[in-house]
Design a protein around this motif. Sequence first.
Motif, PDB file in Angstrom:
ATOM      1  N   GLU A 196       1.923  15.316  11.739  1.00 24.46           N
ATOM      2  CA  GLU A 196       0.629  15.180  11.073  1.00 24.46           C
ATOM      3  C   GLU A 196       0.405  13.720  10.652  1.00 24.46           C
ATOM      4  O   GLU A 196       1.347  12.992  10.354  1.00 24.46           O
ATOM      5  N   TRP A 197      -0.864  13.330  10.606  1.00 28.55           N
ATOM      6  CA  TRP A 197      -1.215  11.965  10.223  1.00 28.55           C
ATOM      7  C   TRP A 197      -2.022  11.923   8.928  1.00 28.55           C
ATOM      8  O   TRP A 197      -2.560  10.892   8.549  1.00 28.55           O
ATOM      9  N   THR A 198      -2.075  13.068   8.229  1.00 24.73           N
ATOM     10  CA  THR A 198      -2.890  13.167   7.016  1.00 24.73           C
ATOM     11  C   THR A 198      -2.493  12.129   5.965  1.00 24.73           C
ATOM     12  O   THR A 198      -3.349  11.499   5.337  1.00 24.73           O
ATOM     13  N   GLU A 199      -1.169  11.959   5.773  1.00 26.15           N
ATOM     14  CA  GLU A 199      -0.685  11.059   4.722  1.00 26.15           C
ATOM     15  C   GLU A 199      -1.071   9.613   5.017  1.00 26.15           C
ATOM     16  O   GLU A 199      -1.401   8.843   4.104  1.00 26.15           O
ATOM     17  N   VAL A 200      -1.034   9.225   6.296  1.00 26.36           N
ATOM     18  CA  VAL A 200      -1.416   7.866   6.686  1.00 26.36           C
ATOM     19  C   VAL A 200      -2.897   7.641   6.403  1.00 26.36           C
ATOM     20  O   VAL A 200      -3.297   6.603   5.859  1.00 26.36           O
ATOM     21  N   PHE A 201      -3.715   8.616   6.769  1.00 29.76           N
ATOM     22  CA  PHE A 201      -5.163   8.490   6.557  1.00 29.76           C
ATOM     23  C   PHE A 201      -5.492   8.453   5.063  1.00 29.76           C
ATOM     24  O   PHE A 201      -6.431   7.787   4.632  1.00 29.76           O
ATOM     25  N   MET A 229       0.833  -1.195   0.000  1.00 30.12           N
ATOM     26  CA  MET A 229       0.000   0.000   0.000  1.00 30.12           C
ATOM     27  C   MET A 229       0.876   1.256   0.000  1.00 30.12           C
ATOM     28  O   MET A 229       0.626   2.215  -0.733  1.00 30.12           O
ATOM     29  N   VAL A 230       1.921   1.246   0.818  1.00 33.92           N
ATOM     30  CA  VAL A 230       2.833   2.399   0.909  1.00 33.92           C
ATOM     31  C   VAL A 230       3.666   2.518  -0.363  1.00 33.92           C
ATOM     32  O   VAL A 230       3.850   3.621  -0.899  1.00 33.92           O
ATOM     33  N   ILE A 231       4.178   1.376  -0.851  1.00 29.81           N
ATOM     34  CA  ILE A 231       4.988   1.399  -2.068  1.00 29.81           C
ATOM     35  C   ILE A 231       4.179   1.965  -3.235  1.00 29.81           C
ATOM     36  O   ILE A 231       4.637   2.856  -3.968  1.00 29.81           O
ATOM     37  N   ASP A 232       2.951   1.450  -3.424  1.00 33.29           N
ATOM     38  CA  ASP A 232       2.107   1.911  -4.533  1.00 33.29           C
ATOM     39  C   ASP A 232       1.831   3.410  -4.424  1.00 33.29           C
ATOM     40  O   ASP A 232       1.785   4.113  -5.437  1.00 33.29           O
ATOM     41  N   HIS A 233       1.640   3.868  -3.196  1.00 31.11           N
ATOM     42  CA  HIS A 233       1.379   5.292  -2.958  1.00 31.11           C
ATOM     43  C   HIS A 233       2.587   6.151  -3.347  1.00 31.11           C
ATOM     44  O   HIS A 233       2.428   7.302  -3.741  1.00 31.11           O
TER      45      HIS A 233
END
Length: 510
Positions: free
Chosen positions: A206-211, A82-86
């Motif tokens: 900030e947690w925006t990127e995780v969300f 999920m992180v890699i694709d992002h």
Amino acid sequence: MAGNLIKDILSSFFGGNDPEAAKKKTLKNIAKNLSKTKYKFYKASSNEVEPAFAKFFYEIYKTISPAQAMVQSFNPAAFKRMVIDHSLSENQKKALEKLNEQYIADAARKVPLNKLTEEINGVSEAFSKEFDSTRIMATDQLYTKLMQFVNFVNFDYYFTLKKFDNGLKEHNVAQEPRFVPINGSYIVEDLKNFVDVAWAMQLDTEWTEVFKLFKNVKGADPVAMGQWKKVIARLKYIKDNHIIEMLIQLLSENPLYHDDVAMKDLQIVDDFISETKKTVSKAIDEIAAKQTAGKIDGQLTQIFGSADIEHLKYYNEAGSAPFERKSIGSFEYAEPLSYLKKFLIEYVKKDIKELSDILLVRGEWANQQMATPMSDAFHKLIDLSAEIIKLDDSCNESVDLGLKMKTHLPRADRDKESKGIIISTLNIINTQAAKIILDATKILVTYDRNLKMILEDCVKQHPTLIINWKDIDHFAEGQLKQMSIDAYKKIFTFVALMQNFKITPPEEDE
């Protein structure tokens, strides 16, 4: 005496050198400091944890409860992807379409493998280069933060809360709980486990990127951002004021406990690049192996009329298996050596011998020295078949090297010396096998080269190598030229067959 009396009196007031008294005094001060914070979690007189703590925990539980189901719907590998694709660029996404087994398998049906390998390696290199140090750091940090969130959400809040309210139903936040005070010893380990996941989080960022990751995949935030910010604010206050640290110190009666939790930086990009390259390499190797196997079967059929060739007696796959199971080694050249033995015995000793007898014995050479290389090559080939049989017999478990390896094999797992003896013995055998195959290949090339010279000479109006060609051709019933052509082609094909196998030349003796 007066001095000792004063010392005793002072000790009775201040504890003196009594460690237990000093510990109690320290714990008392900790309890006093804890009582000054805005969270009233602890009752010193009874060493109990108050319902206020359960309510604090319950607020977190209510907030993250919906996220637990979302988080648990992923497998661990999915978070990494999920992180890699992002993090991938558009070019990298297109590149990945080619860096997979299916694409490579489909392309191999249309493109020669060497060209396909060159193309795929180029795509792989370009894909890796786009992960510069800045992107790698950002991707690894995002994954680290995601896993901090996942670990926090997956904490078993319900297990702890049920100790305060035995009637509490999991994920049923509609029913108002009825929390009661409990003995602090019941939740000391729970608190320590909570600290391990909560304080491992980055509470100042900030947690925006995780969300956003969850929103892209699941179409919804795992937690309402406003509620999450409140949770983070409460956690930060409690951590900064050492509230849970003091609570654990009191409940465990250990004033030396500290809630220092190291934040682990997780790294996934290097591993992902490495795994992608391994996938590509494996796919290409498998295609190459299939193509080689098909090529080998074709060559065997061309040479022997069948691809089903009898193995050697002892130097074979079955004999190699016990060593391979223990990852000690193998009979590396069992397959090509069995082909060589069959070729020497069934073809060289028959067809090539017949041809050599005609050309070298009945043939009248203009210069006898010109026949020597071909004659020497033939006799060396005849001798090699005996060497193969001797090597094969040495692997018999009843005698020689085979018995030596069989004796040490049961102890190889626990005895380095026994393992070393087997490795050394296998090396000796494989080195001998490699030498036989390489020698045979060189000799066959020599024989074939001379045979080609004869074929080129026999079509001349006046042959200059064998001056009685017509006589010996008559002896061969007019088939001498065809016999020579057939032998040349068969030897050429057999040499090509041996070149399919990676045979390591033995080291030269100093």
